[in-house]
Each structure stands twice: as C-alpha cells, then as structure tokens.
Design an enzyme around this catalytic site. Structure first.
Site, PDB file in Angstrom:
ATOM      1  N   SER A   1      65.015  -0.803  38.093  1.00 20.27           N
ATOM      2  CA  SER A   1      64.350   0.077  37.364  1.00 20.27           C
ATOM      3  C   SER A   1      62.998  -0.542  36.495  1.00 20.27           C
ATOM      4  O   SER A   1      61.991   0.143  35.905  1.00 20.27           O
ATOM      5  CB  SER A   1      65.104   1.056  36.345  1.00 20.27           C
ATOM      6  OG  SER A   1      65.807   1.877  37.233  1.00 20.27           O
TER       7      SER A   1
ATOM      8  N   LYS B   1      60.123   3.382  26.828  1.00 21.77           N
ATOM      9  CA  LYS B   1      60.584   4.476  28.029  1.00 21.77           C
ATOM     10  C   LYS B   1      61.371   5.445  27.102  1.00 21.77           C
ATOM     11  O   LYS B   1      62.026   5.225  26.005  1.00 21.77           O
ATOM     12  CB  LYS B   1      61.605   3.619  28.745  1.00 21.77           C
ATOM     13  CG  LYS B   1      62.338   4.223  29.901  1.00 21.77           C
ATOM     14  CD  LYS B   1      63.104   3.461  30.667  1.00 21.77           C
ATOM     15  CE  LYS B   1      63.801   4.416  31.900  1.00 21.77           C
ATOM     16  NZ  LYS B   1      64.533   3.223  32.878  1.00 21.77           N
TER      17      LYS B   1
ATOM     18  N   SER C   1      63.023   3.542  37.698  1.00 23.23           N
ATOM     19  CA  SER C   1      63.283   4.667  36.847  1.00 23.23           C
ATOM     20  C   SER C   1      62.135   4.387  35.671  1.00 23.23           C
ATOM     21  O   SER C   1      61.648   5.490  35.057  1.00 23.23           O
ATOM     22  CB  SER C   1      64.460   4.856  36.189  1.00 23.23           C
ATOM     23  OG  SER C   1      65.054   3.820  35.581  1.00 23.23           O
TER      24      SER C   1
END
Lengths: 470, 72
Positions: free
Chosen positions: A179, A80, A155
């Site tokens: 997330s 990420k 996310s």
C-alpha cells in the site's frame, strides 16, 4: 530560489533553513495547489488551511529567533487519513470512522511534527487500507496526476498522488500488502516499506498488527532517507517495534554502488511482466550495471506462497479487529471491503497460527537462499501498465479480478517476510504512465536500498518529470 | 491455486459466518470468501513442510534482528 514547487524535500528544507523562502509562503503555495488540483485528483479528504498556516507561521517565528525544531523545519507534508490526532478527524477512509478522533497523536505523525513538518491535511485512502486501486465509495476515487482516468494505487492513494502533483514534499503511508509501494510506483515517485518493527505503528489505524508497516513517500532517495530517520526508532507502546539504533540514512544513501551484487529472481517475480514494462525495467537494470553493480541470478524460496501466507494472517487479524462492526454495522462497509475482511472467518485458527509460525523459518530461508549471493533483490514494482479506474472498478469486466491480483503480485510477498522494500520510478510505458522498480533488502538494510535508489537518481531524471496535473 | 476437492464450499462459509454471529452474506460474497480462504489455507498447507513443534512463538522480530547485517 527558482520555483519552490519543483524543489525536493531536502532542497526545500535547506532553503527554509537559509531563509531563501518562508514556511508561510511555501505552505500557502502548497495549499493553493491542493485546492486547485483536488477537484480533479481527489487526493485530499481534508485540506487544513488554518492549522497548516498557523503551524507555518510558528515555524517562521521560531526560525527568526534562531531556533530550528529539526530536519523538517517548516516543510509542508501530508498524511494518509489513518494516523490519529486528537486535533483532527481520522476517517480511515471509511464511513464507520467518519468523525472519529483518536485519544493521542500517532507516534510517526508526532515525530514528523516534532521535527518541524507542517501538515497540509489528510489524504485519501482505500477504505480501512484494504484495496490496491484507490477506489473509495464513500469519498470518491483518488486519481492519477499523470492521467486522471488511471488509478492512483492503494491503499495510500492520496499519499502517492499528492507528492507526484507537487502538492506535498513528502507524505506518510502504510503498507500491509503493497500500500505504500504501489501508489509510489503508479504515480512515479518513491515509497519505502521499512523493515517490520523499524517504524512504530502506535496510533495508526490497525489492519493486521503482525504485518502492518508505516513508511514515507517522496520524490528522491534523500527525501525518503530524511523522513525515515525522523519516524524510525523504538516506541514502548508498539510491541512490534525494534530497539535497533536508527542510522543516518542520508549518509548511508550517499555511497557508491560499485561492485554491489543485484539479485534477479529467476521465478515468479518476472513471470508475468508485460513487454512494455519489461523494456523499461531492463533499461533500469542496465543503468545500474553502468553505475558499477552486477547482476546475479537468484531463487526466492516459496515465492508463489508468500502472498497467500500473508493473507492468512491479514484476513484473520482484520476479521478480529472488525468483528464487532461486521456483526452490528455490516451495511456501513463497501461490499468489496466487507468481503475481504470477512474472509478471516473462514480461515481456521490453526492455519492462522501456522502462517505466523512459518514466518521465521521462511525469512531464514529467504536470507540464506535469495540473499546469500547478492546484496539486494530487484523486481518490477508493478508488472503491468497502470490500469484505468474503470477497468478496476466494480463491474470492470471479466478481467478485473485478474488485474487486481496482478497489482500486488510482486509487492505483498515482502510484507509477510517483513524485509524492507522500496519502489523507485524508472521510466514510463508508451501510454505515458510511470513504471516502477522494486528494491528488496535484508532486514534493516534500508540504507542500502536508499543508496541504490540515490545512485540511480544521480544518473537519471525521471524524478524531475512533471505530471500534467501539478 | 486450490485443488477443487480441497476448496471450501459456500455452505460451509455461510455456516461459519452464522456461527461467528455475522448477518447473512449474499451468494457472490460467500463465493469470494470461500475462494480467498481456500487459497490462503492451501498456501499454509503447501508451506508447512516440517513440524513447527519446536518453533519459538512470537519470535519473528527477533529473527529479523538476527538476519540483519551488522550496522555499517
């Protein structure tokens, strides 16, 4: 070996160790898939061909001389875009941090690289990790490989989509309100939010220092176990990191679940489950019973308040972290994320402090009352069928806010409590999108969650199904 | 979740934002902030059923470790 793209992380690590495949050819394949699929899925913000191939060649050279860096030697993964590394930009999915480079490598990322992992690139994410759908006004929405009209979750949107699409064997994400688990659930893979303090956040973009968690996403329980063992463990630079020893999660995941007591919450978590999802969840629970587990009815104390208690903390800390930019660069946020972060300005400091102080007694009550008569809890990871990007976008209609609230309903309570929680794929809804089950354990009981997930995967093949975009 | 009488109004949010030095928010954003903050504070109020006077500050990680099972 057969098609390396279909192998799991642990299988490919074994193949690499035995010389059945080279890291360079594997990395080239992954990069080719990334370039082919990214125009549709938009799961990568940056594909780092040169750096990945150079690292893969070094891994092959080391192996040729009999050296092995660790249990991920030569395995392509992706991260990420919020784990700092002086060698690469870290945008945190934002306009404000475009071009930013951290001073030191994030501890979790450094541990993955020290174990031999090859980083393919930086994955798409919601702006500043604050939003559950995977929309991103600056870099474009990440799309679901099972159907690109649907959300990839947030996310850690790219972290979920890249594993499901067989681009990366594992990914790194963060979870402050669901997330990791939501992208895992909607993309049909596994995601683990470890116990608070299990994995150091040093060098990871902060959203809420009291509630941020870092964890892995992958296709099998064994893969998660390996990744977790690599990234877990104390770090002196994270004041929230535990000194508790890191167990051999792969060994813990191998045990039988005969006699295990699975707690089914009688309130809140199953209140608003759509019938199509309920059918799949029920079949998964029946499967676990056939494997030797038994169901126990439980009640989760204060269940209806846990998410909002967490938000009192997250919004307050996020507003503090972003205060300077909220004053000086408000136009550089999307309106949605700016509003979420700025909510902290309207939460009294005393309420923030109370929410923090209530955590320990509510954790004690949870362990005593909800986990007193069972070994773990199960809930749906997502109580509704995976929605479309259009329906959850700005202007998505009157039901948009209700849908968005339901995305995190079963997940966020366990961020506030800090206990480990794992999303496990257990089938598909009639529309063809995945359904996920959530397993929740006592603090530091990641091994037990992995054990249940591994047993479930021994009896099912959901994790072997290929999405249309792979 | 929030009783209408207990909810923050947008005028109060605008004043707090101004006090914190934020540029003005549009009315829709003020309403979202008011609703979000009201829900969060209502949850705190509903959950604080006893005094926290003797609670040890910053003890959450220690509590997690106390509640863990012994290593297998």
């Amino acid at each position: 070996m057969n098609d390396p793209a279909q192998a799991t992380l642990t299988e490919i690590a074994t193949a690499l160790a035995g010389g059945a495949v080279s890291s360079e050819e594997l990395t080239r394949d992954c990069l080719a898939r990334a370039h082919r699929l990214n125009p549709v899925l938009n799961c990568f913000l940056r594909i780092e061909d040169e750096a990945a191939l150079a690292a893969a060649r070094r891994a092959d050279e080391l192996r040729a001389t009999g050296r092995r860096l660790g249990p991920l030697h030569g395995v392509p993964i992706a991260i990420k875009d919020m784990f700092y590394d002086p060698a690469r930009e870290t945008s945190s999915g934002s306009a404000i941090r475009r071009g930013f480079r951290g001073d030191a490598t994030a501890v979790a990322l450094a541990r993955l690289q020290a174990a031999g992992a090859i980083v393919l690139g930086a994955l798409n994410m919601t702006e500043f990790a604050l939003g559950p759908t995977g929309h991103n006004p600056f870099y474009g929405a990440c799309r679901n490989p099972w159907n690109p009209a649907h959300i990839a979750g947030g996310s850690s949107s790219g972290s979920g989509a890249a594993v499901a699409a067989r681009i990366a064997y594992g990914t790194l994400g963060s979870d402050t309100g669901g997330s990791i688990r939501l992208p895992a659930a909607v993309n049909g893979i596994l995601g683990l939010k470890p116990t608070y303090g299990r994995v150091p956040r040093t060098g990871a973009m902060p959203l809420s220092w009291s509630i941020d968690h870092v964890g892995p996403l992958a296709r099998t329980a064994a893969d998660l176990a390996r990744l977790l063992r690599v990234i877990a463990g104390h770090d002196a630079d994270d004041p929230g990191a535990s000194r508790r020893p890191v167990p051999d999660y792969e060994a813990e995941a191998a045990g039988s679940i005969e006699g295990l007591r699975i707690g089914i919450p009688q309130d809140f978590f199953f209140d608003a489950v759509e019938p199509a999802v309920q059918t799949v969840i029920e079949a998964a629970l029946a499967m676990l019973e056939r494997a030797g587990a038994r169901r126990v009815a439980v009640t989760v104390p204060a269940a209806q308040h846990l998410t909002e208690l967490g938000r009192a903390v997250v919004y307050s800390e996020a507003a503090a972290l972003h205060g300077h930019w909220l004053r000086t660069r408000p136009a550089d946020y999307s309106p949605q994320v700016r509003a979420r972060i700025a909510t902290g300005v309207a939460i009294p400091a005393a309420a923030y402090a109370e929410a923090l102080q209530l955590r320990a007694p509510l954790l004690r009550a949870f362990c005593r009352e909800a986990l007193g008569e069972c070994d773990l809890l199960v809930t749906p990871a997502l109580a509704i069928e995976v929605p479309t990007l259009e329906h959850t976008d700005v202007g998505g209609g009157a039901s948009m806010w209700t849908t968005i609230a339901r995305l995190l309903r079963t997940l966020a309570p366990f961020n506030y409590l800090g206990v480990p929680a794992l999303a496990l794929p257990v089938g598909f809804a009639p529309g063809g999108l995945p359904v996920g089950l959530q397993l929740v354990g006592r603090p530091f009981a990641e091994g037990r969650l992995l054990q249940v997930a591994a047993e479930y995967q021994r009896h099912t093949d959901w994790h072997e199904r290929l999405p249309p975009y792979h | 979740m929030t009783d209408e009488n207990d909810a923050l109004d947008t005028g109060t949010v605008a004043a707090l934002a101004r006090f914190a030095g934020y540029p003005p928010f549009e009315p829709e954003t003020l309403a979202r902030i008011a609703a979000g903050a009201s829900n969060a504070v209502a949850a705190v109020r509903a959950s604080a059923t006893g005094p926290l006077f003797d609670a040890e500050p910053g003890a959450f990680l220690a509590e997690l470790e106390r509640q863990a099972e012994p290593p297998r």
